[in-house]
Design an enzyme around this catalytic site. Structure first.
Site, PDB file in Angstrom:
ATOM      1  N   ALA A  67     -55.931  13.716  17.850  1.00 14.14           N
ATOM      2  CA  ALA A  67     -54.689  13.291  18.484  1.00 14.14           C
ATOM      3  C   ALA A  67     -54.022  14.564  18.999  1.00 14.14           C
ATOM      4  O   ALA A  67     -54.311  15.661  18.514  1.00 14.14           O
ATOM      5  CB  ALA A  67     -53.817  12.583  17.470  1.00 14.14           C
ATOM      6  N   GLY A 112     -58.323  12.169  15.286  1.00 16.10           N
ATOM      7  CA  GLY A 112     -58.311  10.937  16.087  1.00 16.10           C
ATOM      8  C   GLY A 112     -59.592  10.746  16.872  1.00 16.10           C
ATOM      9  O   GLY A 112     -59.968   9.612  17.192  1.00 16.10           O
ATOM     10  N   GLU A 115     -61.985   9.235  14.490  1.00 12.82           N
ATOM     11  CA  GLU A 115     -61.534   7.840  14.276  1.00 12.82           C
ATOM     12  C   GLU A 115     -61.899   6.955  15.469  1.00 12.82           C
ATOM     13  O   GLU A 115     -62.297   5.806  15.305  1.00 12.82           O
ATOM     14  CB  GLU A 115     -60.018   7.822  14.034  1.00 12.82           C
ATOM     15  CG  GLU A 115     -59.643   8.457  12.701  1.00 12.82           C
ATOM     16  CD  GLU A 115     -58.148   8.678  12.548  1.00 12.82           C
ATOM     17  OE1 GLU A 115     -57.533   9.321  13.427  1.00 12.82           O
ATOM     18  OE2 GLU A 115     -57.572   8.212  11.553  1.00 12.82           O
ATOM     19  N   GLU A 135     -56.963  16.497   9.348  1.00 14.01           N
ATOM     20  CA  GLU A 135     -55.515  16.274   9.297  1.00 14.01           C
ATOM     21  C   GLU A 135     -54.841  17.004   8.139  1.00 14.01           C
ATOM     22  O   GLU A 135     -53.707  17.471   8.241  1.00 14.01           O
ATOM     23  CB  GLU A 135     -55.209  14.766   9.180  1.00 14.01           C
ATOM     24  CG  GLU A 135     -55.397  13.989  10.470  1.00 14.01           C
ATOM     25  CD  GLU A 135     -56.825  13.529  10.711  1.00 14.01           C
ATOM     26  OE1 GLU A 135     -57.736  13.983   9.972  1.00 14.01           O
ATOM     27  OE2 GLU A 135     -57.044  12.726  11.626  1.00 14.01           O
TER      28      GLU A 135
END
Ligand code: DAK
Length: 260
Positions: A67, A112, A115, A135
């Site tokens: 992200a 992300g 993911e 993260e």
């Protein structure tokens, strides 16, 4: 919607969606997430010719490096949870998409990005692919399903190790642990993805969609996957595709499925 960060190519019904933010190693900012949502929820269902989707990142270095960290800095206290929910919902749209979605992981698949790859139905990696959920390095946890799907693919021991250490997993290890389906050089990886999509497109589209629903039911909380299978089986046995498939078998010819 005009796509700024997605490039979409259609070759014979195979839609290749390329996340194109090379300056940020294709990191997922809000705009990119909105475009992914729009593609899978609005655009793709309208394309009658769509056989499947290949999702990849621009360049040779990165699928998606996470992200967009820089965008997170401006978040207010209550925005994190809402964005996490929204991101999970978008990735569910991919996981629930009724035709195969294959992640072509060409480099970093971190946070992300990992993911996103895990929300796709299949993953084909190039040898330089690197998977991880870093993260914890930022003092946060995965927010788009990483704590759940990594366990589904790797099992509890290995997934816990990765989630708690932020260690990355190389393509060959990801293959060994079942996180990816194949590791292939870039050109062969694309070819393999196309081949798989063409193969599934030759089957009954309703049967493909129902199979995806049943697979997802296995992992859905409070859902009886076996009951779901009975329900889906009941539906597919009432279709013209089933009659066509069985008739074609007896007539020793290829079936001509219509999705009805
Ligand atoms: N976000 C924003 N920019 C990024 C980025 C990212 N995730 N990853 C790379 N970039 C940018 C770099 O800042 C750099 O930009 P400039 O400085 O040149 O402007 C450019 O991409 C090239 O990166 P590097 O110069 O760092 O390239 P290197 O080859 O040296 O290193 C690297 C590549 C992938 C090892 C490194 O860039 C890196 O460590 N990147 C960050 C990887 C990472 O930690 N990703 C996970 C992010 S956390 C949540 C929802 C979701 C999530 C969390 C919360 N809520 C809704 C609250 C998920 C979070 C994540 O994904």
């Amino acid at each position: 919607m005009t796509y700024e960060n997605l490039k979409i190519d259609n070759t014979d019904g195979i839609y290749t969606v390329t996340i194109t933010r090379p300056k940020a190693l294709n990191a997922l900012n809000g705009r990119t997430m909105s475009e992914i949502k729009h593609f899978f929820e609005e655009d793709a269902p309208q394309h009658a010719d769509l056989k499947g989707v290949i999702l990849t990142g621009s360049g040779e270095k990165s699928f998606v490096a996470g992200a967009d960290i820089k965008e997170f800095l401006g978040l207010s206290n209550d925005e994190g949870g809402k964005l996490s929910q929204r991101g999970q919902d978008i990735f569910f749209s991919i996981e629930r998409f009724p035709k195969p979605v294959i992640a072509l992981v060409n480099g970093y698949a971190l946070g992300g990005g990992c993911e996103l790859a895990m929300a796709c139905h299949l993953r084909i990696a190039t040898p330089n692919a690197l998977f991880g959920q870093p993260e914890i390095n930022l003092g946060i946890i995965p927010g788009y399903g990483g704590t759940q799907r990594l366990l589904q693919y790797l099992g509890k021991s290995k997934a816990t190790e990765l989630l708690l250490t932020a260690d990355n997993m190389k393509a060959e290890d990801a293959l060994q642990h079942g996180l990816v389906n194949y590791v292939l050089e870039p050109a062969e990886a694309k070819e393999k993805a196309e081949k798989i999509i063409h193969k599934t497109a030759s089957k009954g589209p309703l049967a493909i969609a129902k199979t995806i629903e049943c697979i997802n039911a296995f992992y859905a909380a409070n859902t009886d996957g076996f009951a779901k299978e009975v329900e889906a089986f009941t539906e597919v046995t009432q279709t013209g595709d089933f009659i066509e498939g069985a008739t074609a078998f007896t007539e020793k010819r290829k079936p001509n499925f219509t999705g009805k």
